[in-house]
Design an enzyme around this catalytic site. Structure first.
Site, PDB file in Angstrom:
ATOM      1  N   SER A 109      34.453  38.267  53.796  1.00  0.00           N
ATOM      2  CA  SER A 109      35.592  37.979  52.927  1.00  0.00           C
ATOM      3  C   SER A 109      35.541  38.765  51.617  1.00  0.00           C
ATOM      4  O   SER A 109      35.685  39.975  51.612  1.00  0.00           O
ATOM      5  CB  SER A 109      35.648  36.466  52.676  1.00  0.00           C
ATOM      6  OG  SER A 109      36.836  36.092  52.039  1.00  0.00           O
ATOM      7  N   ASP A 120      36.229  53.104  50.072  1.00  0.00           N
ATOM      8  CA  ASP A 120      37.476  53.851  50.243  1.00  0.00           C
ATOM      9  C   ASP A 120      37.785  54.751  49.055  1.00  0.00           C
ATOM     10  O   ASP A 120      38.416  55.803  49.211  1.00  0.00           O
ATOM     11  CB  ASP A 120      38.645  52.888  50.471  1.00  0.00           C
ATOM     12  CG  ASP A 120      38.702  52.388  51.905  1.00  0.00           C
ATOM     13  OD1 ASP A 120      37.810  52.755  52.695  1.00  0.00           O
ATOM     14  OD2 ASP A 120      39.637  51.645  52.235  1.00  0.00           O
ATOM     15  N   LYS A 134      35.841  38.805  58.155  1.00  0.00           N
ATOM     16  CA  LYS A 134      36.766  37.730  57.794  1.00  0.00           C
ATOM     17  C   LYS A 134      37.803  38.301  56.836  1.00  0.00           C
ATOM     18  O   LYS A 134      37.557  38.412  55.634  1.00  0.00           O
ATOM     19  CB  LYS A 134      35.991  36.573  57.158  1.00  0.00           C
ATOM     20  CG  LYS A 134      36.736  35.227  57.156  1.00  0.00           C
ATOM     21  CD  LYS A 134      37.790  35.147  56.090  1.00  0.00           C
ATOM     22  CE  LYS A 134      38.443  33.768  56.033  1.00  0.00           C
ATOM     23  NZ  LYS A 134      39.566  33.725  55.065  1.00  0.00           N
TER      24      LYS A 134
END
Length: 246
Positions: A109, A120, A134
């Site tokens: 999460s 990224d 998740k």
């Protein structure tokens, strides 16, 4: 929720969960590390292993401590106009110090959001094993006076458009453990939500944990040992050449 210390010329920050105190504690840890090492700071190990997540706004703020703006995560629901983007807004507090993030199958999460955003934006190298996966948003609807229904209303997407749900986050450098983990991931759970896309399934590099030096208080943490060795190396190529040596 945060433990921090110096290991030689490297800073070490471990986040165990994302609660209301996490962002403030991380920023204080960064400040103390910079004050003690100054220009001698080699880099920072951000340890998110076995972090089950927590508050979304805290994960966005923590990621923002290492980024100079940009999208951290977005959520997309079924209805038109339900998409939402969350951005970093404070600027990199580490003065562009090298960052390596540690994850494993227990990272879920909010911890996946932080690691994925730094990956990224090419702000950090992610090392370890694939995370839990998740990446769904739950909303609670009240039913009458004594009940409620919790349903999934949206999915989380990383800045490059990857889904977290089911796939989890693939590290840049996968560290293969000596013993296979018995920990279950999202995709192993009964009636787990389906997810499209491949979720960046292949790591760029792979090494065995036995190739890593030991580190930590009990000198048993090989993944931490490899993270510290990475910071002592000039770049990924230099690190890989060092762990390949007998």
């Amino acid at each position: 929720p945060v433990k921090a210390k110096l290991i030689g010329k490297s800073g070490y920050i471990r986040i165990t969960r994302f609660n209301r105190r996490t962002n403030k504690a991380v920023r204080l840890a960064i400040k103390k590390i910079k004050e003690k090492l100054g220009e001698g700071l080699r880099g920072i190990v951000l340890d998110l292993r076995n972090n089950p997540g927590g508050l979304l706004n805290q994960s966005v703020s923590v990621a923002g401590a290492f980024l100079d703006g940009g999208i951290v995560v977005s959520s997309r629901g079924r209805r038109d106009g339900s998409s939402r983007e969350m951005e970093a807004d404070d600027g990199d507090l580490t003065n562009s110090a090298r960052i390596i993030v540690l994850i494993n199958s227990g990272s879920a999460s909010a911890s996946e959001i932080v690691a994925g955003a730094l990956q990224d934006h090419a702000r950090a190298t992610v090392m370890g094993t694939r995370s839990f996966g998740k990446g769904s948003v739950q909303t609670i609807f009240k039913i009458g006076d004594e009940g409620a229904l919790k349903i999934t209303t949206a999915m989380y997407y990383l800045p490059d458009g990857r889904l977290i749900q089911k796939h989890g986050l693939t590290p840049d450098i996968r560290v293969v453990p000596e013993k296979k983990s018995k920990r279950r991931r999202e995709t192993d759970l009964k009636r787990a939500l389906k997810s499209d896309g491949n979720g960046n399934a292949t790591a760029k590099h792979e090494i065995k944990s036995s190739q890593c030096p030991v580190a930590g208080k009990e000198r048993k943490d090989r993944m931490l040992g490899c993270a510290l060795l990475f910071l002592r190396s000039r770049d990924t190529t230099g690190f890989l050449s060092r762990v390949a040596k007998p």
